[in-house]
Structure formats: C-alpha cells, structure tokens
Write an enzyme that holds these catalytic residues in place. Sequence first.
Site, PDB file in Angstrom:
ATOM      1  N   LYS A 177     -10.056   2.750  14.355  1.00  0.00           N
ATOM      2  CA  LYS A 177      -8.725   3.198  14.815  1.00  0.00           C
ATOM      3  C   LYS A 177      -8.724   3.351  16.338  1.00  0.00           C
ATOM      4  O   LYS A 177      -7.777   2.961  17.018  1.00  0.00           O
ATOM      5  CB  LYS A 177      -8.335   4.523  14.144  1.00  0.00           C
ATOM      6  CG  LYS A 177      -8.020   4.400  12.667  1.00  0.00           C
ATOM      7  CD  LYS A 177      -6.776   3.548  12.401  1.00  0.00           C
ATOM      8  CE  LYS A 177      -6.571   3.230  10.944  1.00  0.00           C
ATOM      9  NZ  LYS A 177      -5.599   2.170  10.683  1.00  0.00           N
TER      10      LYS A 177
ATOM     11  N   PHE B 104      -1.119  12.477  10.499  1.00  0.00           N
ATOM     12  CA  PHE B 104      -1.970  13.550  10.013  1.00  0.00           C
ATOM     13  C   PHE B 104      -2.235  13.242   8.520  1.00  0.00           C
ATOM     14  O   PHE B 104      -2.617  12.129   8.224  1.00  0.00           O
ATOM     15  CB  PHE B 104      -1.374  14.916  10.389  1.00  0.00           C
ATOM     16  CG  PHE B 104      -1.665  15.172  11.867  1.00  0.00           C
ATOM     17  CD1 PHE B 104      -1.043  14.399  12.854  1.00  0.00           C
ATOM     18  CD2 PHE B 104      -2.629  16.072  12.267  1.00  0.00           C
ATOM     19  CE1 PHE B 104      -1.385  14.540  14.203  1.00  0.00           C
ATOM     20  CE2 PHE B 104      -2.972  16.222  13.610  1.00  0.00           C
ATOM     21  CZ  PHE B 104      -2.347  15.452  14.571  1.00  0.00           C
ATOM     22  N   ASN B 105      -2.042  14.125   7.599  1.00  0.00           N
ATOM     23  CA  ASN B 105      -2.416  13.791   6.210  1.00  0.00           C
ATOM     24  C   ASN B 105      -1.187  13.484   5.351  1.00  0.00           C
ATOM     25  O   ASN B 105      -0.533  14.417   4.863  1.00  0.00           O
ATOM     26  CB  ASN B 105      -3.211  14.940   5.589  1.00  0.00           C
ATOM     27  CG  ASN B 105      -4.619  15.019   6.135  1.00  0.00           C
ATOM     28  OD1 ASN B 105      -4.814  15.124   7.340  1.00  0.00           O
ATOM     29  ND2 ASN B 105      -5.606  14.948   5.262  1.00  0.00           N
TER      30      ASN B 105
ATOM     31  N   GLY C 295       0.824  -1.209   0.000  1.00  0.00           N
ATOM     32  CA  GLY C 295       0.000   0.000   0.000  1.00  0.00           C
ATOM     33  C   GLY C 295       0.860   1.262   0.000  1.00  0.00           C
ATOM     34  O   GLY C 295       2.090   1.194  -0.082  1.00  0.00           O
TER      35      GLY C 295
ATOM     36  N   PHE D  80       0.037  -1.989   8.808  1.00  0.00           N
ATOM     37  CA  PHE D  80      -0.681  -0.996   7.993  1.00  0.00           C
ATOM     38  C   PHE D  80      -1.997  -1.559   7.467  1.00  0.00           C
ATOM     39  O   PHE D  80      -2.902  -0.789   7.159  1.00  0.00           O
ATOM     40  CB  PHE D  80       0.153  -0.613   6.761  1.00  0.00           C
ATOM     41  CG  PHE D  80       1.421   0.120   7.064  1.00  0.00           C
ATOM     42  CD1 PHE D  80       1.392   1.477   7.382  1.00  0.00           C
ATOM     43  CD2 PHE D  80       2.656  -0.518   7.009  1.00  0.00           C
ATOM     44  CE1 PHE D  80       2.564   2.166   7.636  1.00  0.00           C
ATOM     45  CE2 PHE D  80       3.823   0.169   7.264  1.00  0.00           C
ATOM     46  CZ  PHE D  80       3.781   1.501   7.579  1.00  0.00           C
TER      47      PHE D  80
ATOM     48  N   SER E  65      -4.333   7.276  13.470  1.00  0.00           N
ATOM     49  CA  SER E  65      -4.697   8.465  12.705  1.00  0.00           C
ATOM     50  C   SER E  65      -5.097   9.607  13.623  1.00  0.00           C
ATOM     51  O   SER E  65      -5.638   9.388  14.718  1.00  0.00           O
ATOM     52  CB  SER E  65      -5.875   8.101  11.804  1.00  0.00           C
ATOM     53  OG  SER E  65      -6.470   9.260  11.279  1.00  0.00           O
TER      54      SER E  65
ATOM     55  N   ASN F  26      -9.306  11.221  -1.676  1.00  0.00           N
ATOM     56  CA  ASN F  26      -8.421  12.140  -0.962  1.00  0.00           C
ATOM     57  C   ASN F  26      -8.009  13.300  -1.849  1.00  0.00           C
ATOM     58  O   ASN F  26      -8.042  13.215  -3.073  1.00  0.00           O
ATOM     59  CB  ASN F  26      -7.183  11.397  -0.440  1.00  0.00           C
ATOM     60  CG  ASN F  26      -7.558  10.363   0.610  1.00  0.00           C
ATOM     61  OD1 ASN F  26      -7.467   9.166   0.362  1.00  0.00           O
ATOM     62  ND2 ASN F  26      -8.009  10.822   1.754  1.00  0.00           N
TER      63      ASN F  26
ATOM     64  N   TYR G 102     -14.832   3.897  10.241  1.00  0.00           N
ATOM     65  CA  TYR G 102     -13.371   3.832  10.029  1.00  0.00           C
ATOM     66  C   TYR G 102     -12.633   4.432  11.236  1.00  0.00           C
ATOM     67  O   TYR G 102     -11.727   3.827  11.806  1.00  0.00           O
ATOM     68  CB  TYR G 102     -12.983   4.583   8.747  1.00  0.00           C
ATOM     69  CG  TYR G 102     -11.532   5.012   8.731  1.00  0.00           C
ATOM     70  CD1 TYR G 102     -10.531   4.097   8.462  1.00  0.00           C
ATOM     71  CD2 TYR G 102     -11.167   6.333   9.023  1.00  0.00           C
ATOM     72  CE1 TYR G 102      -9.195   4.467   8.482  1.00  0.00           C
ATOM     73  CE2 TYR G 102      -9.834   6.712   9.043  1.00  0.00           C
ATOM     74  CZ  TYR G 102      -8.857   5.787   8.776  1.00  0.00           C
ATOM     75  OH  TYR G 102      -7.541   6.160   8.815  1.00  0.00           O
TER      76      TYR G 102
ATOM     77  N   ASP H 131     -16.458  15.960   7.573  1.00  0.00           N
ATOM     78  CA  ASP H 131     -15.172  16.658   7.532  1.00  0.00           C
ATOM     79  C   ASP H 131     -14.969  17.478   8.802  1.00  0.00           C
ATOM     80  O   ASP H 131     -15.899  18.097   9.320  1.00  0.00           O
ATOM     81  CB  ASP H 131     -15.100  17.602   6.319  1.00  0.00           C
ATOM     82  CG  ASP H 131     -14.275  17.039   5.193  1.00  0.00           C
ATOM     83  OD1 ASP H 131     -13.465  16.122   5.449  1.00  0.00           O
ATOM     84  OD2 ASP H 131     -14.433  17.508   4.049  1.00  0.00           O
TER      85      ASP H 131
ATOM     86  N   ASN I  68      -6.316  -3.303  -2.290  1.00  0.00           N
ATOM     87  CA  ASN I  68      -6.262  -1.898  -2.682  1.00  0.00           C
ATOM     88  C   ASN I  68      -4.861  -1.530  -3.154  1.00  0.00           C
ATOM     89  O   ASN I  68      -4.418  -0.397  -3.000  1.00  0.00           O
ATOM     90  CB  ASN I  68      -6.693  -1.031  -1.489  1.00  0.00           C
ATOM     91  CG  ASN I  68      -6.998   0.387  -1.883  1.00  0.00           C
ATOM     92  OD1 ASN I  68      -7.362   0.659  -3.025  1.00  0.00           O
ATOM     93  ND2 ASN I  68      -6.804   1.321  -0.961  1.00  0.00           N
TER      94      ASN I  68
HETATM   95  C1  UD1 Z   1      -9.386  11.612   6.492  1.00  0.00           C
HETATM   96  C2  UD1 Z   1      -9.031  11.320   7.922  1.00  0.00           C
HETATM   97  C3  UD1 Z   1      -7.796  10.491   8.021  1.00  0.00           C
HETATM   98  C4  UD1 Z   1      -7.907   9.279   7.151  1.00  0.00           C
HETATM   99  C5  UD1 Z   1      -8.157   9.692   5.727  1.00  0.00           C
HETATM  100  C6  UD1 Z   1      -8.304   8.434   4.889  1.00  0.00           C
HETATM  101  C7  UD1 Z   1      -9.620  13.049   9.513  1.00  0.00           C
HETATM  102  C8  UD1 Z   1      -9.213  14.346  10.147  1.00  0.00           C
HETATM  103  N1  UD1 Z   1      -8.774  12.561   8.643  1.00  0.00           N
HETATM  104  O1  UD1 Z   1      -8.497  12.574   6.032  1.00  0.00           O
HETATM  105  O2  UD1 Z   1      -7.608  10.062   9.335  1.00  0.00           O
HETATM  106  O3  UD1 Z   1      -6.737   8.522   7.232  1.00  0.00           O
HETATM  107  O4  UD1 Z   1      -9.359  10.462   5.681  1.00  0.00           O
HETATM  108  O5  UD1 Z   1      -8.877   8.680   3.669  1.00  0.00           O
HETATM  109  O6  UD1 Z   1     -10.647  12.499   9.774  1.00  0.00           O
HETATM  110  N2  UD1 Z   1     -11.068  17.772  -0.134  1.00  0.00           N
HETATM  111  C9  UD1 Z   1     -11.657  18.546  -1.120  1.00  0.00           C
HETATM  112  N3  UD1 Z   1     -11.950  17.950  -2.314  1.00  0.00           N
HETATM  113  C10 UD1 Z   1     -11.691  16.635  -2.568  1.00  0.00           C
HETATM  114  C11 UD1 Z   1     -11.080  15.849  -1.559  1.00  0.00           C
HETATM  115  C12 UD1 Z   1     -10.797  16.453  -0.346  1.00  0.00           C
HETATM  116  O7  UD1 Z   1     -11.923  19.744  -0.929  1.00  0.00           O
HETATM  117  O8  UD1 Z   1     -12.004  16.161  -3.660  1.00  0.00           O
HETATM  118  C13 UD1 Z   1     -10.714  18.403   1.150  1.00  0.00           C
HETATM  119  C14 UD1 Z   1     -11.416  17.791   2.339  1.00  0.00           C
HETATM  120  O9  UD1 Z   1     -12.640  18.425   2.577  1.00  0.00           O
HETATM  121  C15 UD1 Z   1     -10.401  18.039   3.432  1.00  0.00           C
HETATM  122  C16 UD1 Z   1      -9.049  18.022   2.728  1.00  0.00           C
HETATM  123  O10 UD1 Z   1      -9.348  18.196   1.359  1.00  0.00           O
HETATM  124  O11 UD1 Z   1     -10.573  19.310   3.961  1.00  0.00           O
HETATM  125  C17 UD1 Z   1      -8.322  16.714   2.908  1.00  0.00           C
HETATM  126  O12 UD1 Z   1      -9.192  15.642   2.582  1.00  0.00           O
HETATM  127  P1  UD1 Z   1      -8.683  14.133   2.463  1.00  0.00           P
HETATM  128  O13 UD1 Z   1      -7.476  14.081   1.619  1.00  0.00           O
HETATM  129  O14 UD1 Z   1      -9.863  13.308   2.052  1.00  0.00           O
HETATM  130  O15 UD1 Z   1      -8.223  13.741   3.917  1.00  0.00           O
HETATM  131  P2  UD1 Z   1      -9.000  13.897   5.331  1.00  0.00           P
HETATM  132  O16 UD1 Z   1     -10.456  13.858   5.129  1.00  0.00           O
HETATM  133  O17 UD1 Z   1      -8.411  15.034   6.040  1.00  0.00           O
END
Ligand code: UD1
Length: 342
Positions: free
Chosen positions: A156, A181-182, A12, A83, A127, A202, A152, A301, A37
């Site tokens: 965790k 974090f991200n 992964g 993981f 996470s 994501n 999900y 979110d 995946n």
């Molecule tokens: C979330 C979880 C994280 C998890 C991950 C797995 C939280 C804080 N985080 O991350 O633990 O491991 O999912 O997938 O719960 N966005 C857009 N447009 C898009 C996609 C995303 O605007 O098409 C924005 C989202 O609203 C967010 C940011 O981008 O504000 C990041 O989003 P994403 O990459 O999906 O990660 P998290 O949701 O933060």
Amino acid sequence: MKHKILVTGGTGYIGSHTAVELQNAGYEVIIIDNLSNSNESVINGIEKITGIRPIFEKLDCNDKDGVEKLFSEHPGIKGIIHFAASKAVGESVQKPLLYYRNNLLSLINLLELMPRFNVEAFVFSSSCTVYGQPDVLPVTENAPVKPALSPYGNTKQICEEIIRDTVYSGTPIKSILLRYFNPIGAHPSAEIGELPLGVPQNLIPFVTQTAAGIRKELSVFGNDYNTPDGSCIRDYINVVDLAKAHVIAVSRMLDEKMKNPVEIFNLGTGRGLSVLEIIRTFQEVTGMKVPYKIVGRREGDIEKVWADPEFANKELGWTAEESVADTLLSAWKWQQRIVSQG
Ligand code: UD1
C-alpha cells in the site's frame, strides 16, 4: 448518462458496494475482477439493488494485454477506481512475492495504459495501515507513514509512492488516495456483503459466523493492551458510507475540483471501538450470543488507531453517517442471507 468508470476488483467487498453507489449516481460501471477472492454472482446482487447490470469481464489487471483490449473495446472510460489487490496481512508474510507482484504490477499496468486511452482520474484503495501505530490519535493525513509491519502494508505504501511519482512526472493523471480504516457491514438490502473464503481473518465475519453457529467461538486477540478494556481499538466504518466517498472522489476529479493533483483522505468515523465493545454491541442489537475467549495477541496487530476524518468531512463534504449498531445489524442480516442460501 454520466461518465464511464472502470472498477477493478468490482466483485469484491468494497468494490461491489461502490459499483452500486456509482450506478445510483448515474455512472456507467465496467467491472473487471479475476475472481480470485470473489464470485461472479455478485453482479446479480448489484443488478437487483440498482436495476442495472454492470458490464463485467473476468480479467486480471496483471494481464496488461487483456486490460489494453478492454480499454479498446470500451472507449471513453473517464476514471478508474482500483480495488483489485491481495489483502490478507498474514498471507502476505508467507507469500511476499505474490503480494508484490499482484499489487504493484497491476497498478503499474493501469498507470501505463491510462494516458494511451485518455483516462485521467484514478482513485486508489489505500489503508490506514500506512500509519502503523500513530504517535498521535486521532490520526490525520499529515501523520508520518511508518515502516510497514507486513508485505501487504508495504504494497500500500509503495503503491501510494508509485502513484505520486507518476502524477508528478508530467502525465495528465490525477489521483485521490483513500485511506480506509476498518470497513464493516453490508448493503441494507442484504443483496451484497463480505464473502470471506475459508476461515475469516477479519473480526466482523468471524463474529457473524460464530453467532450463526458456523464457528464455535471467537478468539479475542489480547486483553492486555493499553486501552480501557485491554482489547485493541479500531475505527469501524460502514461499507456503504465508504462506497459513497468513492463516488464523491470520482466526481471531484472529473469536475476539476481537486486542489492538488494528488489528494489523500482518511475515511473513518473518528470513533474508536474496542474488540470487546464490538462484541457487546453486536450481541445487544442482534440478540445473538457470540461465545468468545481471550487468547494471546496476534502478531502485527496495532494497539489502537482511529481517524481524524475532518479533512474528508470538509473537503469532500462527506461524513460517515451510519451508526455502528445499524452497521452490525446489516452484517448479521447478510450472514443470515448467506446461511439461507446455503
Ligand atoms: C488490518 C489492516 C487493514 C487491512 C485489513 C485487511 C491495520 C491497522 N489494519 O485490519 O489495513 O485492510 O487488515 O485484512 O493494519 N480480531 C480478533 N479476533 C479475530 C479477528 C480480529 O480479536 O478473530 C481483532 C484484531 O486483533 C483487531 C480487530 O479485531 O484488533 C480488527 O481486526 P481485523 O478485522 O483483522 O482488521 P485489522 O487487523 O484492524
């Protein structure tokens, strides 16, 4: 040769980058993955970067007999980095039992097998989702765990509790829980990176696919949050930096440097960036246009979260080093690589 480490979910995204860093540090890596995946060709990428082909077996951690056989066939495994898990927040709301089964059962199987094969060190992929929307930012490891917003996230939290209870029940197991974090970006060689199946959920894969013309436009989920530009804020951390923290965690356990049998670390940069800042920076560093539109908020979110990484900085001697600009560039290089390979 250093110790043998089992990496579950090692083909992964984060697992493959960690396998590279483990091999670079001299560890012998055994990867298992059910390939639900990810793709076995990732093993080639790891070999290209490190010059070493890790042992790979297609295996699901829910298959306890299979994992037991693996331990028998590879005696001397010293540690596990776990993981392997389902990780799509939205999907977990639709299929909660799949998430509870996959994420909890695989953990229980590993923890049950560890003492029988004298494996004592366990690193768990957790996470920042466990903090929910923190009351205080930046968030430290002492911040309260908030009720999960998705199955999900709940897995965790429950996994962390299962590990804690098991370690304190008198088993020889010790564990480091890493709260990511991200994670974003790809290996600078562009040999490995994030490979989302279907439409990316994501942010960064959606950004790079839009820049590549695969998606028409990016939807920015909300610009009415209580943040300077109204879009959500996250702590985006380079995946190679993140991978390196796992190597440090493993050696901390094997070298008996832990201060408690369970330790928790935030892995982030300490810097929060908004969705719009990410788009702007990506466009600046790559010169590519990312068409986007503002749409409604995405359910579940969190408004803003970023790490206080000081504990990890001090205790692990680890810091996220890569700039977000270089990290976004690495993600773009990887996207171009995928496109060129068809
Ligand atoms: C979330 C979880 C994280 C998890 C991950 C797995 C939280 C804080 N985080 O991350 O633990 O491991 O999912 O997938 O719960 N966005 C857009 N447009 C898009 C996609 C995303 O605007 O098409 C924005 C989202 O609203 C967010 C940011 O981008 O504000 C990041 O989003 P994403 O990459 O999906 O990660 P998290 O949701 O933060």
